[in-house]
Design a protein around this motif. Sequence first.
Motif, PDB file in Angstrom:
ATOM      1  N   ARG A 286     -35.658  32.797  13.019  1.00 17.56           N
ATOM      2  CA  ARG A 286     -35.559  31.726  12.632  1.00 17.56           C
ATOM      3  C   ARG A 286     -33.971  31.775  13.086  1.00 17.56           C
ATOM      4  NH1 ARG A 286     -35.803  32.459   7.274  1.00 17.56           N
ATOM      5  NH2 ARG A 286     -37.409  31.936   7.388  1.00 17.56           N
ATOM      6  N   ILE A 287     -33.326  30.252  13.677  1.00 17.95           N
ATOM      7  CA  ILE A 287     -31.832  29.990  13.745  1.00 17.95           C
ATOM      8  C   ILE A 287     -31.545  28.623  13.412  1.00 17.95           C
ATOM      9  CG2 ILE A 287     -32.352  30.142  16.236  1.00 17.95           C
ATOM     10  CD1 ILE A 287     -29.303  31.648  16.620  1.00 17.95           C
ATOM     11  N   GLU A 288     -29.714  28.987  13.102  1.00 22.63           N
ATOM     12  CA  GLU A 288     -29.384  27.480  13.372  1.00 22.63           C
ATOM     13  C   GLU A 288     -28.672  26.663  14.150  1.00 22.63           C
ATOM     14  OE1 GLU A 288     -28.936  25.648   9.755  1.00 22.63           O
ATOM     15  OE2 GLU A 288     -30.338  27.562   9.361  1.00 22.63           O
ATOM     16  N   LEU A 289     -29.355  25.546  14.360  1.00 24.38           N
ATOM     17  CA  LEU A 289     -29.028  25.105  15.828  1.00 24.38           C
ATOM     18  C   LEU A 289     -27.032  24.811  16.391  1.00 24.38           C
ATOM     19  CD1 LEU A 289     -31.060  22.365  15.589  1.00 24.38           C
ATOM     20  CD2 LEU A 289     -31.676  24.137  16.519  1.00 24.38           C
ATOM     21  N   GLU A 290     -26.366  25.223  15.126  1.00 26.52           N
ATOM     22  CA  GLU A 290     -25.078  25.192  14.653  1.00 26.52           C
ATOM     23  C   GLU A 290     -24.594  26.787  15.244  1.00 26.52           C
ATOM     24  OE1 GLU A 290     -26.702  25.018  12.149  1.00 26.52           O
ATOM     25  OE2 GLU A 290     -25.720  21.960  11.722  1.00 26.52           O
ATOM     26  N   ALA A 291     -26.121  27.961  15.263  1.00 21.99           N
ATOM     27  CA  ALA A 291     -25.423  29.170  15.721  1.00 21.99           C
ATOM     28  C   ALA A 291     -25.393  29.444  17.755  1.00 21.99           C
ATOM     29  CB  ALA A 291     -26.316  30.437  15.316  1.00 21.99           C
ATOM     30  N   VAL A 292     -27.206  28.236  17.511  1.00 20.56           N
ATOM     31  CA  VAL A 292     -27.381  28.471  19.186  1.00 20.56           C
ATOM     32  C   VAL A 292     -26.388  27.257  19.867  1.00 20.56           C
ATOM     33  CG1 VAL A 292     -29.149  26.936  20.608  1.00 20.56           C
ATOM     34  CG2 VAL A 292     -29.487  28.251  18.489  1.00 20.56           C
ATOM     35  N   GLU A 293     -25.475  26.403  19.199  1.00 22.21           N
ATOM     36  CA  GLU A 293     -24.578  26.010  19.910  1.00 22.21           C
ATOM     37  C   GLU A 293     -22.687  26.248  20.221  1.00 22.21           C
ATOM     38  OE1 GLU A 293     -21.609  22.078  19.169  1.00 22.21           O
ATOM     39  OE2 GLU A 293     -23.541  22.324  17.829  1.00 22.21           O
ATOM     40  N   ALA A 294     -22.769  27.556  19.191  1.00 21.29           N
ATOM     41  CA  ALA A 294     -21.653  28.133  19.663  1.00 21.29           C
ATOM     42  C   ALA A 294     -21.829  29.310  20.301  1.00 21.29           C
ATOM     43  CB  ALA A 294     -21.775  28.648  17.720  1.00 21.29           C
TER      44      ALA A 294
END
Length: 73
Positions: free
Chosen positions: A41-49
């Motif tokens: 899993r990955i946080e959307l904030e990490a994807v955005e970054a």
Amino acid sequence: MIKCHLSRIMGERKLKIVDVARETGINRGTVTRLYHETASRIELEAVEALCRYFDCQVGDLFEYQVDNGTDSN
């Protein structure tokens, strides 16, 4: 299954995991799991970054591939 292209993108730019973690503020462990495609899993904030850092779209980082070898049901 979801294929992560982070290792390819980083390789093309000759970046290390520690560089990406430092520049994006993403935990080094998270970057490592994405790099080795072991993340579940990955946080959307990490994807955005990551998208902001690499100036790319989500589809450049991740790709859906049909996994013919297993049945998830």
